[in-house]
Design an enzyme around this catalytic site. Structure first.
Site, PDB file in Angstrom:
ATOM      1  N   CYS A  27       0.826  -1.194   0.000  1.00 15.69           N
ATOM      2  CA  CYS A  27       0.000   0.000   0.000  1.00 15.69           C
ATOM      3  C   CYS A  27       0.865   1.249   0.000  1.00 15.69           C
ATOM      4  O   CYS A  27       2.086   1.182  -0.043  1.00 15.69           O
ATOM      5  CB  CYS A  27      -0.906   0.008   1.236  1.00 15.69           C
ATOM      6  SG  CYS A  27      -1.875  -1.509   1.436  1.00 15.69           S
TER       7      CYS A  27
ATOM      8  N   VAL B  64      -4.223  -7.820  -0.729  1.00 15.14           N
ATOM      9  CA  VAL B  64      -3.508  -9.092  -0.807  1.00 15.14           C
ATOM     10  C   VAL B  64      -4.093 -10.110   0.177  1.00 15.14           C
ATOM     11  O   VAL B  64      -4.350 -11.254  -0.173  1.00 15.14           O
ATOM     12  CB  VAL B  64      -1.996  -8.884  -0.534  1.00 15.14           C
ATOM     13  CG1 VAL B  64      -1.268 -10.213  -0.433  1.00 15.14           C
ATOM     14  CG2 VAL B  64      -1.377  -8.035  -1.636  1.00 15.14           C
TER      15      VAL B  64
ATOM     16  N   ASP C 263      -3.630  -8.944   8.178  1.00 20.70           N
ATOM     17  CA  ASP C 263      -2.524  -8.675   9.099  1.00 20.70           C
ATOM     18  C   ASP C 263      -2.532  -7.237   9.611  1.00 20.70           C
ATOM     19  O   ASP C 263      -1.881  -6.933  10.602  1.00 20.70           O
ATOM     20  CB  ASP C 263      -1.182  -9.017   8.452  1.00 20.70           C
ATOM     21  CG  ASP C 263      -0.894  -8.222   7.191  1.00 20.70           C
ATOM     22  OD1 ASP C 263      -1.843  -7.699   6.581  1.00 20.70           O
ATOM     23  OD2 ASP C 263       0.280  -8.125   6.803  1.00 20.70           O
TER      24      ASP C 263
ATOM     25  N   LEU D 277      10.058 -14.409  -9.798  1.00 19.84           N
ATOM     26  CA  LEU D 277      10.907 -13.838 -10.837  1.00 19.84           C
ATOM     27  C   LEU D 277      12.090 -14.771 -11.013  1.00 19.84           C
ATOM     28  O   LEU D 277      12.806 -15.056 -10.045  1.00 19.84           O
ATOM     29  CB  LEU D 277      11.373 -12.440 -10.436  1.00 19.84           C
ATOM     30  CG  LEU D 277      10.291 -11.471  -9.951  1.00 19.84           C
ATOM     31  CD1 LEU D 277      10.875 -10.081  -9.746  1.00 19.84           C
ATOM     32  CD2 LEU D 277       9.116 -11.421 -10.912  1.00 19.84           C
TER      33      LEU D 277
ATOM     34  N   VAL E 134      12.845 -11.619 -17.725  1.00 17.66           N
ATOM     35  CA  VAL E 134      12.939 -10.425 -18.563  1.00 17.66           C
ATOM     36  C   VAL E 134      14.180 -10.507 -19.450  1.00 17.66           C
ATOM     37  O   VAL E 134      15.226 -11.012 -19.033  1.00 17.66           O
ATOM     38  CB  VAL E 134      12.982  -9.143 -17.694  1.00 17.66           C
ATOM     39  CG1 VAL E 134      14.209  -9.102 -16.817  1.00 17.66           C
ATOM     40  CG2 VAL E 134      12.891  -7.885 -18.559  1.00 17.66           C
TER      41      VAL E 134
ATOM     42  N   SER F 254      11.071 -12.511  -5.187  1.00 14.60           N
ATOM     43  CA  SER F 254      12.294 -12.103  -5.876  1.00 14.60           C
ATOM     44  C   SER F 254      13.525 -12.418  -5.023  1.00 14.60           C
ATOM     45  O   SER F 254      13.465 -12.418  -3.796  1.00 14.60           O
ATOM     46  CB  SER F 254      12.239 -10.603  -6.177  1.00 14.60           C
ATOM     47  OG  SER F 254      13.439 -10.137  -6.737  1.00 14.60           O
ATOM     48  N   GLY F 255      14.660 -12.651  -5.684  1.00 10.35           N
ATOM     49  CA  GLY F 255      15.891 -13.055  -5.003  1.00 10.35           C
ATOM     50  C   GLY F 255      16.780 -11.921  -4.547  1.00 10.35           C
ATOM     51  O   GLY F 255      17.962 -12.128  -4.273  1.00 10.35           O
TER      52      GLY F 255
END
Length: 614
Positions: A2, A53, A102, A263, A294, A377-378
């Site tokens: 948010c 979410v 949450d 990703l 990508v 994502s890493g």
């Protein structure tokens, strides 16, 4: 995720200024495309934009809860990954809940434990809670600073927002930049000193800090920082510990009421998280994992391996998607799209950024958003495990500066002489470097080599990692996409911080202990693949395009950047062979083309934001 904003004013009735609150909130609409909410009282105004979410039906904000004779109002950006455990504990203490989100857990935790609640949270967050009875605002930011939070004390007011743009929307705050801000942009950028908002009136709440605002003033408190302790586990036990922590944090971050994807670059970090996600989905019967990658038009033709980008991702992505059976979505962009997105990327950051590295991520996130709301994502694995080339190269280890800023002298030469005399760029970066080194928590008796590697780890976690977290937050949230980063779990970061360098590099490899931890999780060839960073375009058309953009800026006498730079020197670089050099001027990915694009973004930022230099 948010966007949050708001302000305090003790001198007048804010209910008469709802228009300012609406404007501030609306600037964050891309962060929260699903809903908008405001709450306003005599001295406190709060605004919220929501990306749904968890519990989309009941999690509206600002959220209000009553306890005994008091009332509390919260605006919150983030996710608590231990919300279920906290809820059960709070219920055992007599607290009740009306939603499954949450946000309510966070607010009830504050009501139950007060400001100490932040020490119990496992997650990424920035929030503000107004205590109506006490007339007190409490704000906090997560330990690693994954979620942003800026504030201003302009003209006796206290204002805050997820992004500077929300604060700049208030009439009391001007887009002014002084010597420090210019130094941040021209010698450190796109990195930023922790706490520096660049704009004169804007400050960043530091990671791991909370803040209380009352009539008496503002008080900041540190509730978390890295701590150094002896490491008493051997290689095998350390690898097992890393594996269990990574598995736990990844599974926690896969919980969502909306679609989650990963990703995937085919590298060690993203392949590990994707594999753990696939296993978790199989165990919980949630079907196939969707993966996204990508790349760029004609990159296969133009890619040339070098020390900072040793191989192409494409074959490794295919290797992993075939191995795991994911539903894969390859995304590709061409030069005109990347160039056009430089503007939107600048507006998303409220500052010049990582040029096409930002722009491509923004475009990538927009494509992912068409099929998912949450992505894994890493980010951060290289900072905490020591994966970057500068951890292993003598010139970086021996440099008395940030290892991603080895071209500082060249950058300083690009400034107009009077500007350089004013901001003293090399002194500035030297002071910021010394400040960072002085913060490192060493152990007694460490050898010089151990001290240096601890310093390098600290610099990367506290100075370089925030640059990439800023990038990931701004570009993803500008597309209404939530990106979660399991490697930023504070338990994992704290544990790995104290792993000795010889264990971190087990097998004489960068991130050796992570590779050992993932033995049996990843195929052996993927496990031993040499690190390659986030892909960038190698198409010579991009160099030509951004050089053309910058020359247009230099040829326009009204360009606001011109009084700040040595235009003749910039032209000289544009005309030289170094324009296409693979020697980075910042980090691993930003070389000649990115320098031109960055200066173009600086000019765009100065113009679009009407920045005053004072």
């Amino acid at each position: 995720m948010c966007g949050i904003t708001g302000w305090i004013d003790w001198t007048r009735d804010l209910t008469q200024d709802s228009n300012s609150l609406e404007r501030m909130t609306e600037t964050l609409s891309l962060r929260g495309p699903d809903a908008s909410g405001t709450w306003i009282s005599a001295h406190c105004a709060l605004g919220h934009r929501r990306l749904s979410v968890i519990d989309p039906e009941n999690g509206a904000q600002p959220m209000i809860r009553h306890s005994e004779d008091d009332t509390y109002v919260v605006v919150y950006n983030g996710e608590l990954y231990n919300a279920l455990e906290l809820r059960k504990e709070l219920e055992s203490r007599g607290r009740s809940f009306s939603t499954t989100c949450d946000t309510e857990v966070l607010l009830i935790a504050f009501i139950e434990w007060g400001k100490a609640c932040v020490e119990r949270f496992n997650g990424i967050f920035a929030f503000a809670i107004w205590d109506v009875t006490e007339q007190e605002l409490f704000l906090a930011r997560d330990r690693l600073g994954v979620k942003p939070l800026f504030f201003s004390t302009a003209e006796g007011l206290f204002l805050f927002g997820s992004e500077p743009k929300a604060i700049l929307a208030h009439p009391a705050v001007k887009a002014e930049v002084g010597a420090e801000g210019l130094a941040e942009v021209f010698i450190l950028g796109p990195a930023r000193t922790p706490g520096q908002g660049v704009y004169k009136q804007i400050t960043e709440l530091l990671p791991g800090h909370c803040m209380t605002v009352t009539r008496e003033g503002l008080r900041k408190t540190k509730y978390w920082s890295l701590e150094s302790h002896p490491h008493d586990e051997d290689v095998a036990a350390t690898a097992e510990h890393v594996r269990e922590l990574l598995k736990d944090t990844t599974e926690r971050q896969l919980v969502s009421d909306v679609p989650v994807c990963t990703l995937l670059s085919g590298g060690l970090d993203s392949s590990a998280l994707t594999t753990l996600a696939v296993r978790y989905y199989e165990q919980t019967g949630q079907g196939n994992v969707h993966t996204y990658s990508v790349d760029y038009q004609d990159n296969d033709k133009h890619f040339q391996a070098h020390a900072f980008q040793p191989n192409s991702d494409a074959p490794w992505i295919e290797r992993m998607t075939t191995h795991l059976g994911t539903i894969h979505h390859p995304i590709q962009f061409d030069t005109p799209e990347l160039v056009a997105a430089l503007r939107d990327a600048t507006l998303a950051r409220d500052l010049p950024g990582m040029a096409d590295v930002d722009a491509s991520l923004l475009l990538f996130c927009r494509e992912i958003k068409k099929g998912a709301t949450v992505a894994i994502s890493g980010e951060a694995a290289d900072e905490i495990f020591g994966g970057y080339p500068w951890f292993h190269r003598e010139e970086a280890l021996n440099a008395s500066t940030f290892p991603w800023s080895l071209a500082s002298a060249m950058r300083a030469d690009l400034l107009a002489p009077d500007v350089a005399d004013w901001i003293k760029p090399l002194d500035y970066i030297g002071d910021r470097y010394s400040q960072a080194i002085a913060e490192v928590p060493h152990l007694d008796g460490e050898s010089e080599q151990v001290r240096r590697m601890r310093q390098m780890s600290y610099l990367n976690i506290t100075r370089f990692m925030p640059t990439l977290l800023d990038r990931k937050d701004r570009m993803s949230m500008a597309a209404g996409l939530e990106v979660r980063v399991p490697f930023c779990d504070h338990r994992l970061v704290q544990y790995v911080w104290n792993i000795p360098w010889e264990i971190k590099t087990s097998g004489d490899r960068e991130k050796g202990i992570l590779r050992k931890a993932l033995k049996g999780v990843l195929p052996d060839d993927v496990l031993t693949r040499k690190k390659s960073p986030y892909p960038k375009t190698h198409n010579p058309n991009y160099l030509a395009a951004v050089k053309g953009l910058l020359l247009d800026v230099l040829n326009d006498p009204s360009s606001p950047i011109l009084p700040l730079i040595n235009a003749a020197k910039v032209r000289e670089i544009a005309d030289s062979a170094t324009a296409s050099s693979n020697i980075p001027w910042f980090g691993q990915l930003m070389s000649g083309p990115q320098l031109f694009a960055y200066l173009y973004q600086v000019n765009l930022w100065l113009k679009e934001y009407g920045v005053s230099i004072k």
